[in-house]
Design a protein around this motif. Structure first.
Motif, short mmCIF file in Angstrom:
data_model
loop_
_atom_site.label_atom_id
_atom_site.label_comp_id
_atom_site.label_asym_id
_atom_site.label_seq_id
_atom_site.Cartn_x
_atom_site.Cartn_y
_atom_site.Cartn_z
N UNK A 11 12.01 28.73 1.80
CA UNK A 11 11.39 30.04 2.04
C UNK A 11 9.93 30.10 1.60
N UNK A 12 9.54 29.27 0.63
CA UNK A 12 8.14 29.26 0.20
C UNK A 12 7.25 28.75 1.33
N UNK A 13 7.68 27.73 2.04
CA UNK A 13 6.89 27.23 3.17
C UNK A 13 6.75 28.29 4.24
N UNK A 14 7.85 28.94 4.57
CA UNK A 14 7.80 29.98 5.61
C UNK A 14 6.85 31.10 5.21
N UNK A 15 6.93 31.55 3.96
CA UNK A 15 6.06 32.62 3.50
C UNK A 15 4.59 32.21 3.55
N UNK A 16 4.29 31.01 3.05
CA UNK A 16 2.89 30.55 3.05
C UNK A 16 2.37 30.39 4.46
N UNK A 17 3.20 29.88 5.37
CA UNK A 17 2.75 29.66 6.75
C UNK A 17 2.47 30.97 7.46
N UNK A 18 3.37 31.91 7.35
CA UNK A 18 3.20 33.17 8.11
C UNK A 18 2.18 34.10 7.48
N UNK A 19 1.95 33.99 6.18
CA UNK A 19 0.95 34.84 5.54
C UNK A 19 -0.47 34.33 5.74
N UNK A 20 -0.62 33.04 6.03
CA UNK A 20 -1.97 32.47 6.13
C UNK A 20 -2.31 32.01 7.54
N UNK A 21 -1.53 32.43 8.55
CA UNK A 21 -1.80 32.02 9.93
C UNK A 21 -3.10 32.64 10.41
N UNK A 22 -4.18 31.83 10.63
CA UNK A 22 -5.47 32.40 11.02
C UNK A 22 -5.55 32.74 12.49
N UNK A 23 -4.88 31.99 13.34
CA UNK A 23 -4.96 32.23 14.77
C UNK A 23 -3.76 31.56 15.42
N UNK A 24 -3.67 31.75 16.74
CA UNK A 24 -2.57 31.14 17.48
C UNK A 24 -3.02 29.91 18.26
N UNK A 25 -4.20 29.38 17.94
CA UNK A 25 -4.62 28.13 18.56
C UNK A 25 -3.74 26.98 18.04
N UNK A 26 -3.29 26.08 18.89
CA UNK A 26 -2.38 25.02 18.46
C UNK A 26 -2.92 24.21 17.29
N UNK A 27 -4.19 23.81 17.34
CA UNK A 27 -4.72 22.98 16.27
C UNK A 27 -4.77 23.73 14.95
N UNK A 28 -5.19 25.02 15.00
CA UNK A 28 -5.24 25.82 13.77
C UNK A 28 -3.84 26.05 13.21
N UNK A 29 -2.87 26.33 14.10
CA UNK A 29 -1.51 26.55 13.65
C UNK A 29 -0.94 25.30 13.00
N UNK A 30 -1.20 24.12 13.58
CA UNK A 30 -0.70 22.87 13.01
C UNK A 30 -1.25 22.65 11.61
N UNK A 31 -2.57 22.92 11.45
CA UNK A 31 -3.17 22.75 10.12
C UNK A 31 -2.54 23.70 9.11
N UNK A 32 -2.28 24.92 9.55
CA UNK A 32 -1.69 25.92 8.65
C UNK A 32 -0.29 25.51 8.20
N UNK A 33 0.53 25.05 9.17
CA UNK A 33 1.88 24.62 8.82
C UNK A 33 1.86 23.42 7.87
N UNK A 34 0.96 22.47 8.15
CA UNK A 34 0.89 21.28 7.29
C UNK A 34 0.42 21.65 5.89
N UNK A 35 -0.57 22.55 5.79
CA UNK A 35 -1.06 22.98 4.48
C UNK A 35 0.02 23.71 3.71
N UNK A 36 0.76 24.60 4.41
CA UNK A 36 1.85 25.33 3.75
C UNK A 36 2.91 24.36 3.24
#
Length: 552
Positions: A11-36
């Motif tokens: 649940x920590x990964x899910x929370x970090x990913x969804x709270x810090x999602x900057x945009x819906x661009x594929x590259x930005x989303x991938x970076x966000x998920x990996x960082x989370x």
């Protein structure tokens, strides 16, 4: 605790990913998920490390943290972008009806049933490989795991092609994609599509109607998140079950029968029990103290030496195959009180786990030898209970170093214990087999000096080590062994040790009838100054010892 770490990471990964999602661009989303994923892994690893220091979790707990973070990230990704990326061309139109003709519906269903069985078996067999590939794809670039494509067959019916995703969002090929293509595993998910198609063919179609690929895709926005979460959680559950290797702290606890449920089959602790069918030959030792015994270190040489020693006893008595073991001093006596004021210290968790893993890997028994000092015997036993719940771990008690009335110092004063000090430990061990559904336990009581029964003052440490041996509890749920622990090394030591065994084992076993087996100890280095007793001489003792240990 392991499952709590898994859920926390998930649940920590899910929370970090969804709270810090900057945009819906594929590259930005991938970076966000990996960082989370990385941040969650770091935070939960720190928590796991702190718990590890406190001996609250075993080393394997970190893998639960990794699994929770990975499947949490995959779940967040699946909910946002789906499990599969659909690459169906817009030109794929309405599915045409199959040409009319004669057909046998039962034959068609039988064929579909055979295909479904084979496909299901293939999916189950390769599921561990799926888990590895899915994890590698997501770690390299978080996003859809599969690529789905619909096409029309020559007969006008639609089919779905399902493959692992091998291409990044920017068009470059994934590294794992290159490997999958080389190993020809890209089409492995097609087995699942074949399974679904075969299952659908088994269902009766009461009112067939035309269906288009676009119409099927229209349902996808509603069903995809639910299917995505269910799929990822199912894979996660399988991975967690694989990680749960039954470490000492994860033993199942049975609460007893529950009304309304089926009565389980009768459990017999005698099944798989070591005694009386096998003889134990074990090496004794304190880790890092070579002078105590061969088991002070663990390596292939010690294992080969133990096997050779055990083979000599099995050759003399083939009717009792030898069970090899390690007699590990887990509660070490000290001549100073130490921080806890107990005149003893426990082995650290890493050392305990190293010996447990060594015995588990090599099929050895492990005896936790407790010396206690001034420690409360019941509390000390409770500390090691998570290890004793393992089927191959047993207990040894050394009254020589045990001062429950705080009337002496280990190594300086002689000890004197009573049956009341030992019986609670015997009873606690007797309760484990039914509680954890494991074979009957062995409890060894070392005896270094005489029995006090019949003496004018049996409670004087100068007279006896065990004051009232006659009062030891006779519990058929446990195999109690009294083990002669005296040390030789001087001229005439062998007849003396033989006489002690005859008195403390044969005679006491006959008159007290509260223990079933005798044990005997030999010291390689100390007693070789005179002459070591041979296995043949040990086996001539009456009754022959069922537990033989070797120290230095």
């Amino acid at each position: 605790m392991n499952y709590a770490l898994f859920i926390g990471s998930f649940f920590l990964v899910i929370a970090l990913a969804w709270l810090s999602m900057p945009s819906h661009q594929p590259s930005a989303a991938s970076r966000t998920y990996r960082t989370a994923f990385l941040v969650s892994l770091a935070l939960m690893s720190a928590v796991c490390w702190l718990l590890r220091i406190a001996h609250s979790v075993p080393p394997s707990a970190w893998w639960y943290v990794v699994a929770g973070a990975l499947f949490g990230g995959m779940t967040a990704t699946a909910v946002d972008v789906g499990v599969a990326e659909d690459t169906t061309p817009l030109s794929v139109g309405t599915r045409m009806d199959a040409p009319a003709g004669r057909h046998d519906p039962w034959r068609k269903r039988l064929t579909a049933l055979c295909v479904a069985v084979v496909a299901f078996a293939a999916v189950v067999t390769t599921l561990p490989l799926w888990i590895v590939i899915v994890g590698l794809i997501w770690i390299e670039e978080p996003g859809p795991i599969f690529v789905s494509r619909r096409s029309l067959r020559a007969d006008g019916t639609a089919s779905r092609l399902l493959r692992f995703r091998c291409v990044r969002s920017d068009g470059r090929t994934l590294v794992v994609g290159l490997l999958l293509r080389r190993l020809r595993l890209v089409r492995l998910p097609q087995m699942a599509a074949v399974l679904v198609r075969a299952v659908n063919a088994l269902r009766p179609r009461l009112r067939p109607r035309p269906r288009t690929a676009a119409r099927s895709l229209a349902r996808r926005p509603i069903a995809a998140p639910v299917a995505a979460v269910a799929t990822v959680l199912l894979v996660g559950a399988v991975a967690v079950a694989a990680l749960d290797v039954q470490t000492p702290r994860q033993q199942p606890v049975l609460k007893g029968p529950v009304r309304g449920l089926a009565v389980p089959q009768a459990f017999d602790p005698a099944e798989g029990a070591v005694l009386p069918n096998r003889r134990v030959v074990a090496f004794y030792g304190v880790p890092g103290a070579a002078q105590t015994g061969p088991a002070a270190t663990l390596d292939a040489g010690v294992l080969d030496r133990l096997r050779a020693q055990g083979a000599e006893y099995e050759k003399l008595d083939p009717a009792h195959p030898v069970a090899l073991g390690i007699d590990l001093v887990a509660s070490v006596p000290d001549s100073d009180p130490g921080p806890a004021g107990t005149y003893s210290h426990r082995l650290d968790g890493a050392t305990m786990d190293r010996y447990v893993d060594f015995c588990r890997t090599n099929g050895l028994l492990l005896f936790l030898d407790l010396s206690f000092g001034w420690s409360d015997p019941r509390q000390e036993l409770e500390h090691f209970m998570s290890y004793l719940a393992l089927p191959f771990v047993h207990l040894a008690i050394d009254p020589e170093w045990m001062f429950p009335r705080h009337n002496g110092v280990p190594g300086i004063n002689l000890s004197n214990v009573r049956a009341d000090d030992l019986n609670p430990l015997i009873t606690a061990m007797a309760e484990l087999p039914v509680k954890y559904r494991i074979p009957r336990k062995i409890v060894i009581i070392h005896q270094f000096r005489p029995t006090g029964d019949g003496m004018s003052d049996p409670y004087d440490p100068g007279n006896a080590e065990i004051a009232d041996k006659r009062n030891l509890v006779d519990d058929p749920r446990v195999d109690l062994v009294v083990h002669v622990d005296s040390v030789g090394g001087w001229v005439g030591d062998i007849p003396t040790k033989v006489e002690q065994y005859d008195e403390w084992i044969r005679r006491d076993m006959k008159r007290f009838r509260n223990f079933q087996y005798g044990g005997f100890k030999i010291f390689y280095q100390i007693e070789s100054k005179n002459r070591l007793m041979t296995p043949a001489e040990v086996m001539k003792l009456k009754p022959p010892p069922m537990v033989v240990t070797y120290g230095n």
